[in-house]
Design an enzyme around this catalytic site. Sequence first.
Site, PDB file in Angstrom:
ATOM      1  N   HIS A 168      28.134 -49.854   0.687  1.00 26.60           N
ATOM      2  CA  HIS A 168      27.831 -48.492   1.119  1.00 26.60           C
ATOM      3  C   HIS A 168      28.192 -48.372   2.595  1.00 26.60           C
ATOM      4  O   HIS A 168      27.680 -49.118   3.425  1.00 26.60           O
ATOM      5  CB  HIS A 168      26.352 -48.182   0.895  1.00 26.60           C
ATOM      6  CG  HIS A 168      26.011 -46.726   0.964  1.00 26.60           C
ATOM      7  ND1 HIS A 168      26.174 -45.973   2.106  1.00 26.60           N
ATOM      8  CD2 HIS A 168      25.525 -45.879   0.014  1.00 26.60           C
ATOM      9  CE1 HIS A 168      25.788 -44.719   1.873  1.00 26.60           C
ATOM     10  NE2 HIS A 168      25.394 -44.642   0.603  1.00 26.60           N
ATOM     11  N   ALA A 169      29.078 -47.444   2.912  1.00 24.70           N
ATOM     12  CA  ALA A 169      29.579 -47.329   4.283  1.00 24.70           C
ATOM     13  C   ALA A 169      28.532 -46.810   5.257  1.00 24.70           C
ATOM     14  O   ALA A 169      28.654 -47.025   6.467  1.00 24.70           O
ATOM     15  CB  ALA A 169      30.809 -46.415   4.322  1.00 24.70           C
ATOM     16  N   ASP A 170      27.504 -46.128   4.754  1.00 25.75           N
ATOM     17  CA  ASP A 170      26.501 -45.537   5.640  1.00 25.75           C
ATOM     18  C   ASP A 170      25.119 -45.693   5.020  1.00 25.75           C
ATOM     19  O   ASP A 170      24.459 -44.716   4.675  1.00 25.75           O
ATOM     20  CB  ASP A 170      26.825 -44.058   5.885  1.00 25.75           C
ATOM     21  CG  ASP A 170      25.961 -43.447   6.983  1.00 25.75           C
ATOM     22  OD1 ASP A 170      25.368 -44.209   7.774  1.00 25.75           O
ATOM     23  OD2 ASP A 170      25.880 -42.203   7.057  1.00 25.75           O
ATOM     24  N   LEU A 171      24.692 -46.930   4.888  1.00 27.09           N
ATOM     25  CA  LEU A 171      23.391 -47.209   4.273  1.00 27.09           C
ATOM     26  C   LEU A 171      22.278 -46.873   5.254  1.00 27.09           C
ATOM     27  O   LEU A 171      22.032 -47.596   6.220  1.00 27.09           O
ATOM     28  CB  LEU A 171      23.313 -48.684   3.868  1.00 27.09           C
ATOM     29  CG  LEU A 171      22.052 -49.101   3.112  1.00 27.09           C
ATOM     30  CD1 LEU A 171      21.888 -48.315   1.823  1.00 27.09           C
ATOM     31  CD2 LEU A 171      22.074 -50.602   2.824  1.00 27.09           C
ATOM     32  N   ASN A 175      20.064 -41.688   2.692  1.00 26.76           N
ATOM     33  CA  ASN A 175      20.900 -41.867   1.506  1.00 26.76           C
ATOM     34  C   ASN A 175      20.220 -42.664   0.401  1.00 26.76           C
ATOM     35  O   ASN A 175      20.877 -43.104  -0.544  1.00 26.76           O
ATOM     36  CB  ASN A 175      22.224 -42.534   1.898  1.00 26.76           C
ATOM     37  CG  ASN A 175      23.103 -41.593   2.690  1.00 26.76           C
ATOM     38  OD1 ASN A 175      23.041 -40.381   2.522  1.00 26.76           O
ATOM     39  ND2 ASN A 175      23.922 -42.146   3.577  1.00 26.76           N
TER      40      ASN A 175
END
Length: 243
Positions: A168-171, A175
């Site tokens: 996940h690029a933006d954990l 989110n």
Amino acid sequence: MAMQERIREGTTGAILFDPAVSPQVDDGWFEPEVWREQGALRHQSGGRGGVAIIDTPAGECVLRHYRRGGMVAKLMGDRYLWKGADHTRSFREFRLLGHIAALGLPSAPPVACRYQRHGLFYGADLITRRIPDAQTLAECLAAGRLDGEMAELVGALVARFHRAGIWHADLNAHNVLVTDDELYLIDLDRGRLREPDDSWQRANLLRLRRSLVKLGAAVKGEPVFEETLWKPLIYRYERTLRA
């Protein structure tokens, strides 16, 4: 069950959708004003992505318009450099979400996506099913609901994705969605499949930790946060990862 794919090409772009969810999708699906005129736009927020909740023939969905963040947003806004349809943000996320759904992992199932070309650039949109009666982990934290038990569930959730090689690029805490029955990981923009490896998995977890601390999870001090929230999260993460 594997997701079906159908592509509808136009003069300036294309729509990718799952015909098993809806047999026909057109450009109007990606225009909030079209849904507003039908009385089917339930909510629209600005923010980075421009998110709308819409009542579609496929059920209640979330429509998100891709928009850049950070300093580059001032220059590029919602424009991305064209490198081919398969490299568009929308097609990549749609297919990753389809893979996640096939694995039985909890996320927002994809419905449709599109890109529209503008010379050397393109704009993009994505429609996913809405997860009802959900709060973000950030909202749970603000409401005082985040405790050791919930932290363990978050750890298990992240481990299941990491075990499947999903990065996940933006954990962050915005989110992760929490319902009475399940936790979900959403917004997989720029996410991708990777060989499971401790380095990127730990970096992903540290990103989540920074998010929680920034949102006030350590307001009673780092030692309290470590003992009551972070250690339970890591304990369940490692246990699930090895399962």
